[in-house]
Scaffold this motif. Structure first.
Motif, PDB file in Angstrom:
ATOM      1  N   LEU A  80       1.890  18.600   2.326  1.00 48.72           N
ATOM      2  CA  LEU A  80       3.342  18.798   2.365  1.00 48.72           C
ATOM      3  C   LEU A  80       4.103  17.682   3.092  1.00 48.72           C
ATOM      4  CD1 LEU A  80       3.580  22.674   2.842  1.00 48.72           C
ATOM      5  CD2 LEU A  80       4.237  21.345   0.818  1.00 48.72           C
ATOM      6  N   PRO A  81       3.720  17.306   4.324  1.00 48.54           N
ATOM      7  CA  PRO A  81       4.460  16.216   4.982  1.00 48.54           C
ATOM      8  C   PRO A  81       4.366  14.900   4.215  1.00 48.54           C
ATOM      9  CG  PRO A  81       3.136  17.421   6.573  1.00 48.54           C
ATOM     10  CD  PRO A  81       2.696  17.871   5.219  1.00 48.54           C
ATOM     11  N   ALA A  82       3.175  14.621   3.665  1.00 47.05           N
ATOM     12  CA  ALA A  82       2.982  13.377   2.924  1.00 47.05           C
ATOM     13  C   ALA A  82       3.883  13.325   1.690  1.00 47.05           C
ATOM     14  CB  ALA A  82       1.519  13.223   2.515  1.00 47.05           C
ATOM     15  N   VAL A  83       3.874  14.396   0.918  1.00 49.14           N
ATOM     16  CA  VAL A  83       4.656  14.433  -0.327  1.00 49.14           C
ATOM     17  C   VAL A  83       6.155  14.428  -0.033  1.00 49.14           C
ATOM     18  CG1 VAL A  83       5.228  15.849  -2.335  1.00 49.14           C
ATOM     19  CG2 VAL A  83       2.842  15.535  -1.669  1.00 49.14           C
ATOM     20  N   LEU A  84       6.589  15.215   0.939  1.00 52.18           N
ATOM     21  CA  LEU A  84       8.014  15.289   1.254  1.00 52.18           C
ATOM     22  C   LEU A  84       8.551  13.942   1.743  1.00 52.18           C
ATOM     23  CD1 LEU A  84       8.141  18.793   2.984  1.00 52.18           C
ATOM     24  CD2 LEU A  84       9.046  18.175   0.730  1.00 52.18           C
ATOM     25  N   TYR A  85       7.735  13.207   2.484  1.00 52.06           N
ATOM     26  CA  TYR A  85       8.162  11.878   2.930  1.00 52.06           C
ATOM     27  C   TYR A  85       8.220  10.914   1.744  1.00 52.06           C
ATOM     28  CZ  TYR A  85       8.473   7.498   5.470  1.00 52.06           C
ATOM     29  OH  TYR A  85       8.903   6.265   5.929  1.00 52.06           O
ATOM     30  N   TYR A  86       7.204  10.941   0.892  1.00 48.73           N
ATOM     31  CA  TYR A  86       7.131  10.002  -0.226  1.00 48.73           C
ATOM     32  C   TYR A  86       8.265  10.224  -1.220  1.00 48.73           C
ATOM     33  CZ  TYR A  86       5.241   7.431  -4.225  1.00 48.73           C
ATOM     34  OH  TYR A  86       5.077   6.574  -5.276  1.00 48.73           O
ATOM     35  N   GLN A  87       8.731  11.461  -1.334  1.00 50.29           N
ATOM     36  CA  GLN A  87       9.810  11.751  -2.277  1.00 50.29           C
ATOM     37  C   GLN A  87      11.117  11.049  -1.903  1.00 50.29           C
ATOM     38  OE1 GLN A  87       9.949  16.072  -2.394  1.00 50.29           O
ATOM     39  NE2 GLN A  87       8.827  16.101  -4.327  1.00 50.29           N
ATOM     40  N   ARG A  88      11.265  10.686  -0.629  1.00 48.07           N
ATOM     41  CA  ARG A  88      12.491  10.034  -0.181  1.00 48.07           C
ATOM     42  C   ARG A  88      12.606   8.616  -0.720  1.00 48.07           C
ATOM     43  NH1 ARG A  88      12.297  10.508   6.150  1.00 48.07           N
ATOM     44  NH2 ARG A  88      14.231   9.332   5.900  1.00 48.07           N
ATOM     45  N   ARG A  89      11.491   7.931  -0.803  1.00 48.03           N
ATOM     46  CA  ARG A  89      11.495   6.550  -1.317  1.00 48.03           C
ATOM     47  C   ARG A  89      10.124   6.241  -1.895  1.00 48.03           C
ATOM     48  NH1 ARG A  89      13.656   1.932   2.550  1.00 48.03           N
ATOM     49  NH2 ARG A  89      15.539   3.182   2.217  1.00 48.03           N
ATOM     50  N   ARG A  90      10.073   6.012  -3.173  1.00 50.06           N
ATOM     51  CA  ARG A  90       8.802   5.838  -3.869  1.00 50.06           C
ATOM     52  C   ARG A  90       8.430   4.363  -3.968  1.00 50.06           C
ATOM     53  NH1 ARG A  90       7.065  10.273  -6.689  1.00 50.06           N
ATOM     54  NH2 ARG A  90       8.461  12.073  -6.643  1.00 50.06           N
TER      55      ARG A  90
ATOM     56  N   ALA B  83       4.293   5.133   0.513  1.00 49.79           N
ATOM     57  CA  ALA B  83       3.063   5.854   0.201  1.00 49.79           C
ATOM     58  C   ALA B  83       2.069   5.768   1.358  1.00 49.79           C
ATOM     59  CB  ALA B  83       2.437   5.298  -1.078  1.00 49.79           C
ATOM     60  N   VAL B  84       1.922   4.552   1.905  1.00 54.48           N
ATOM     61  CA  VAL B  84       1.004   4.365   3.032  1.00 54.48           C
ATOM     62  C   VAL B  84       1.477   5.172   4.238  1.00 54.48           C
ATOM     63  CG1 VAL B  84       0.080   2.701   4.683  1.00 54.48           C
ATOM     64  CG2 VAL B  84       0.253   2.090   2.252  1.00 54.48           C
ATOM     65  N   ILE B  85       2.767   5.082   4.537  1.00 52.64           N
ATOM     66  CA  ILE B  85       3.322   5.813   5.678  1.00 52.64           C
ATOM     67  C   ILE B  85       3.155   7.320   5.480  1.00 52.64           C
ATOM     68  CG2 ILE B  85       5.436   6.364   6.948  1.00 52.64           C
ATOM     69  CD1 ILE B  85       6.376   3.516   6.396  1.00 52.64           C
ATOM     70  N   SER B  86       3.392   7.778   4.256  1.00 57.20           N
ATOM     71  CA  SER B  86       3.283   9.214   3.985  1.00 57.20           C
ATOM     72  C   SER B  86       1.868   9.727   4.215  1.00 57.20           C
ATOM     73  CB  SER B  86       3.725   9.514   2.544  1.00 57.20           C
ATOM     74  OG  SER B  86       2.754   9.093   1.600  1.00 57.20           O
TER      75      SER B  86
END
Length: 205
Positions: free
Chosen positions: A100-110, A115-118
């Motif tokens: 969830l945290p990974a996907v929600l972060y990545y959705q902000r900027r693809r 992706a690495v940060i997420s």
């Protein structure tokens, strides 16, 4: 029926099918778990979070959550539970706190950097959540439910890892590195597979 409605229905049906497929693959990967040196034998490494993470990236956090739930339920029905559902609950918590945290972060900027940060965020989140849940709830609950004193759990872990002397050191010297390795490996595999899978399926949330 308009073209847009038909396309939306096809996309929805495709997502439902993919949730089932990813859930089944995740279940198989969960069954292929294995022990890791210096880690207690009741903690096993598997790659079942990979389909959960990829499903979350491709289909969205809700569908990723459904994949995690399907994985745990199918494994429960196939294998039953030797821990009164405690192990399965921990697995579900770990999957959700990773995806969830990974996907929600990545959705902000693809992009690649996001992706690495997420994935770093997901790994840290899952590690912190699991250590907290295990220390305060799951391990004490397991010891009570299984009538297996905490001292014996610590002793079993100490036999494999001399640095483990109590519950706190079990978390720090066994579960902490284990979770970093587990979610780190799943992250690396996701990085390698995501773009190609998205192109193959022609579907990206």
């Amino acid at each position: 029926m308009s073209t847009n409605v038909k396309k939306s229905n096809r996309t929805s049906a495709k997502k439902i099918v993919l949730v089932g497929v990813f859930g089944a693959i995740s279940t198989v990967l969960m069954l292929l778990s294995f022990n890791v040196p210096f880690i207690p034998t009741f903690v096993k490494l598997d790659f079942s979070d990979l389909p959960v993470l990829l499903g979350g990236y491709l289909l969205g956090p809700l569908h990723g959550s459904l994949i995690a739930l399907i994985k745990v339920l199918l494994n429960f029905f196939y294998n039953g539970s030797m821990t009164f559902g405690i192990g399965e609950t921990v697995n579900l918590i770990g999957s959700l706190s990773f995806m969830l945290p990974a996907v929600l972060y990545y959705q902000r900027r693809r992009n690649f950097k996001s992706a690495v940060i997420s994935l770093v965020i997901g790994t840290i989140s899952a590690t912190v959540v699991l250590l907290t849940a295990n220390y305060f709830v799951m391990f004490p609950l397991y010891a009570t439910a299984m009538n297996f004193p905490m001292e014996k759990i610590v002793a079993a872990a100490h036999a494999l890892n001399p640095l483990v002397t109590d519950l706190g050191s079990l978390m720090v010297f066994a579960l902490l590195p284990f979770n970093i390795v587990k979610f780190g490996l799943n992250s690396v595999l996701a990085m390698l597979m995501y773009k190609r899978l998205a192109q193959t399926l022609k579907l990206e949330h």
